[in-house]
Design a protein around this motif. Structure first.
Motif, PDB file in Angstrom:
ATOM      1  N   MET A   1      13.124  -4.056  -4.515  1.00  0.00           N
ATOM      2  CA  MET A   1      13.410  -2.740  -3.969  1.00  0.00           C
ATOM      3  C   MET A   1      12.122  -1.964  -3.696  1.00  0.00           C
ATOM      4  O   MET A   1      12.002  -1.251  -2.676  1.00  0.00           O
ATOM      5  N   LEU A   2      11.124  -2.108  -4.570  1.00  0.00           N
ATOM      6  CA  LEU A   2       9.844  -1.424  -4.355  1.00  0.00           C
ATOM      7  C   LEU A   2       9.125  -1.979  -3.137  1.00  0.00           C
ATOM      8  O   LEU A   2       8.466  -1.230  -2.377  1.00  0.00           O
TER       9      LEU A   2
ATOM     10  N   ASP B   1      10.597  -3.228  -0.480  1.00  0.00           N
ATOM     11  CA  ASP B   1      11.281  -2.675   0.690  1.00  0.00           C
ATOM     12  C   ASP B   1      10.864  -1.223   0.932  1.00  0.00           C
ATOM     13  O   ASP B   1      10.643  -0.804   2.083  1.00  0.00           O
ATOM     14  N   ALA B   2      10.765  -0.442  -0.152  1.00  0.00           N
ATOM     15  CA  ALA B   2      10.338   0.949  -0.004  1.00  0.00           C
ATOM     16  C   ALA B   2       8.914   1.046   0.519  1.00  0.00           C
ATOM     17  O   ALA B   2       8.598   1.906   1.354  1.00  0.00           O
ATOM     18  N   ALA B   3       8.048   0.160   0.020  1.00  0.00           N
ATOM     19  CA  ALA B   3       6.650   0.176   0.492  1.00  0.00           C
ATOM     20  C   ALA B   3       6.563  -0.133   1.976  1.00  0.00           C
ATOM     21  O   ALA B   3       5.749   0.451   2.709  1.00  0.00           O
ATOM     22  N   ASN B   4       7.376  -1.056   2.444  1.00  0.00           N
ATOM     23  CA  ASN B   4       7.389  -1.378   3.872  1.00  0.00           C
ATOM     24  C   ASN B   4       7.824  -0.178   4.708  1.00  0.00           C
ATOM     25  O   ASN B   4       7.276   0.091   5.780  1.00  0.00           O
ATOM     26  N   VAL B   5       8.816   0.561   4.207  1.00  0.00           N
ATOM     27  CA  VAL B   5       9.263   1.760   4.919  1.00  0.00           C
ATOM     28  C   VAL B   5       8.162   2.808   4.964  1.00  0.00           C
ATOM     29  O   VAL B   5       7.874   3.411   6.012  1.00  0.00           O
ATOM     30  N   TYR B   6       7.518   3.027   3.807  1.00  0.00           N
ATOM     31  CA  TYR B   6       6.457   4.032   3.763  1.00  0.00           C
ATOM     32  C   TYR B   6       5.249   3.624   4.600  1.00  0.00           C
ATOM     33  O   TYR B   6       4.541   4.461   5.153  1.00  0.00           O
ATOM     34  N   GLU B   7       5.016   2.312   4.692  1.00  0.00           N
ATOM     35  CA  GLU B   7       3.879   1.836   5.481  1.00  0.00           C
ATOM     36  C   GLU B   7       4.087   2.090   6.972  1.00  0.00           C
ATOM     37  O   GLU B   7       3.142   2.392   7.699  1.00  0.00           O
TER      38      GLU B   7
ATOM     39  N   VAL C   1      16.316  -7.894 -13.930  1.00  0.00           N
ATOM     40  CA  VAL C   1      16.224  -6.490 -13.521  1.00  0.00           C
ATOM     41  C   VAL C   1      14.875  -6.189 -12.897  1.00  0.00           C
ATOM     42  O   VAL C   1      14.785  -5.503 -11.862  1.00  0.00           O
ATOM     43  N   GLU C   2      13.807  -6.682 -13.521  1.00  0.00           N
ATOM     44  CA  GLU C   2      12.467  -6.450 -12.969  1.00  0.00           C
ATOM     45  C   GLU C   2      12.316  -7.095 -11.595  1.00  0.00           C
ATOM     46  O   GLU C   2      11.658  -6.541 -10.703  1.00  0.00           O
TER      47      GLU C   2
END
Length: 319
Positions: free
Chosen positions: A259-260, A262-268, A252-253
C-alpha cells in the motif's frame, strides 16, 4: 487379626484399587434384601402359627410332634414362597438345569428340587475403570480414568454365559481402554475424547452382548500426562503460537508495504497531492490537541486561496 491389617493384606494380594473405582455400583447392598427377608419371616411366622393351630385342633393339645411339624411347615413355606424386587430378575434352576426366569413380584420354588441361581439387578450400573501407565503409540505413559454405564437385559445369559458378570464387565472395559490408548498418540487421546468414547462403547458392547449385558455409554473422565511431558508440550504450543503470530505480522507488513508503494507512486506523479497530504497531516495533528503550528512564510503559501485553487485545478486536469 485386626480389620485394618486384613484390609492391608487384601490390598496387597489384589493390587491397589484405582480411585475411579470408588464410583462403582455397590453389588452387595443389604437394603435390597430387606423386603424379601421381611416377607420370608412373615411367611414363616404365619405358616408356623397355622400349622400349630391345626395340630392343636387335631390333638386337642400342644405336643412336641405338633411343634416339630409346625417348624417343618414354616421352613418348607419359607423355602417355597419368595418375592423379587421391581428391578430384579430371578433365574431358577431345577435339578441343576435352567428352568425359568421369574420376577418381579411373587414366585414359588420346590424345596430341594429348585434353587434360585441368580438375582440379576436390571437397573443401570456404574463401573469406574482406569488404565495406569499405559503406553500410547508414541511410547508416552499416561493415566486415563473412565466411567462405564451398563445394564443387564437378559438375566439368563448373565447367569449361564459368564461366572461373574460384574467383574467381567470391569475387566473387559479396562482391556478395551488399554488397547484403544495403545493405538493412538498422546495428542489424539487428549483431543479425540468423543471418538474414543464411541470406540470403547462399541468394543465393550461387542464383548458383553453375549453375556446379556448392554453398554449404554462410556465417558472418559480424566487424562493425566507426565509432568515433564506437560512442560514440553506447553513449550511446543507456545512456540507454535509465536510462529503463527510472526507469520500474521509478516503478512500484515507485506500488505502495508504494498500500500505504501502504491501511495508513493501516486505522490511521485503529482506534487500537489503530496502537499495536500502534508496539509492534512498538519490539520490532524492540531485538531485534537488545540495547539498552534508555526509554518515558514514560504511554506505558508500552500495554504493561500490561490494556491488551493491551483491545486484543485491541477487535480481536475489530472483526472
Amino acid at each position: 487379626m485386626k480389620k485394618r491389617d486384613r484390609q492391608v493384606l487384601r490390598d496387597g494380594a489384589e493390587g491397589k484399587a484405582s480411585p475411579i473405582e470408588k464410583y462403582n455400583s455397590n453389588v452387595d447392598r443389604r437394603t435390597v434384601q430387606n423386603g424379601p427377608l421381611v416377607f420370608s419371616a412373615f411367611v414363616a411366622v404365619v405358616s408356623f402359627l397355622l400349622a400349630l393351630a391345626a395340630g392343636f385342633g387335631l390333638a386337642a393339645s400342644f405336643t412336641v410332634w405338633g411343634l416339630a411339624a409346625a417348624f417343618l411347615v414354616a421352613w418348607a413355606a419359607t423355602m417355597s414362597v419368595h418375592i423379587a424386587m421391581q428391578w430384579e430378575k430371578v433365574v431358577v434352576f431345577r435339578l441343576g438345569k435352567f428352568s425359568r426366569v421369574k420376577g418381579p413380584g411373587l414366585y414359588f420354588t420346590i424345596p430341594f428340587i429348585e434353587q434360585t441361581a441368580l438375582k440379576a439387578d436390571q437397573r443401570i450400573m456404574v463401573t469406574g475403570f482406569g488404565a495406569e501407565e499405559t503406553l500410547t503409540s508414541d511410547l508416552v505413559p499416561i493415566n486415563v480414568d473412565a466411567v462405564l454405564f451398563w445394564m443387564v437385559w437378559d438375566a439368563k445369559k448373565a447367569c449361564l454365559e459368564v461366572e461373574n458378570y460384574y467383574n467381567s464387565v470391569s475387566l473387559a472395559a479396562q482391556t478395551a481402554l488399554r488397547d484403544a490408548i495403545g493405538r493412538a498418540s498422546v495428542s489424539e487421546v487428549a483431543i479425540r475424547r468423543n471418538q474414543l468414547d464411541q470406540e470403547l462403547q462399541e468394543v465393550i458392547e461387542e464383548r458383553t452382548s453375549v453375556w446379556g449385558i448392554t453398554v449404554l455409554s462410556v465417558e472418559i473422565r480424566d487424562i493425566v500426562i507426565p509432568q515433564e511431558l506437560q512442560e514440553v508440550m506447553s513449550a511446543e504450543a507456545q512456540a507454535e503460537r509465536e510462529k503463527n503470530a510472526r507469520m500474521v505480522l509478516a503478512e500484515v507488513e507485506k500488505d502495508i508495504s504494498a500500500m505504501l508503494v502504491d501511495a508513493a507512486n501516486v505522490y511521485e506523479e503529482n506534487e500537489l497531492a503530496v502537499r495536500l497530504r502534508t496539509m492534512h497531516l498538519l490539520y490532524e495533528s492540531v485538531k485534537g490537541s488545540g495547539g498552534t503550528v508555526v509554518v515558514p512564510s514560504a511554506y505558508s503559501e500552500g495554504f493561500s486561496d490561490a494556491a488551493l485553487d491551483k491545486a484543485i485545478d491541477s487535480l481536475k486536469s489530472g483526472k
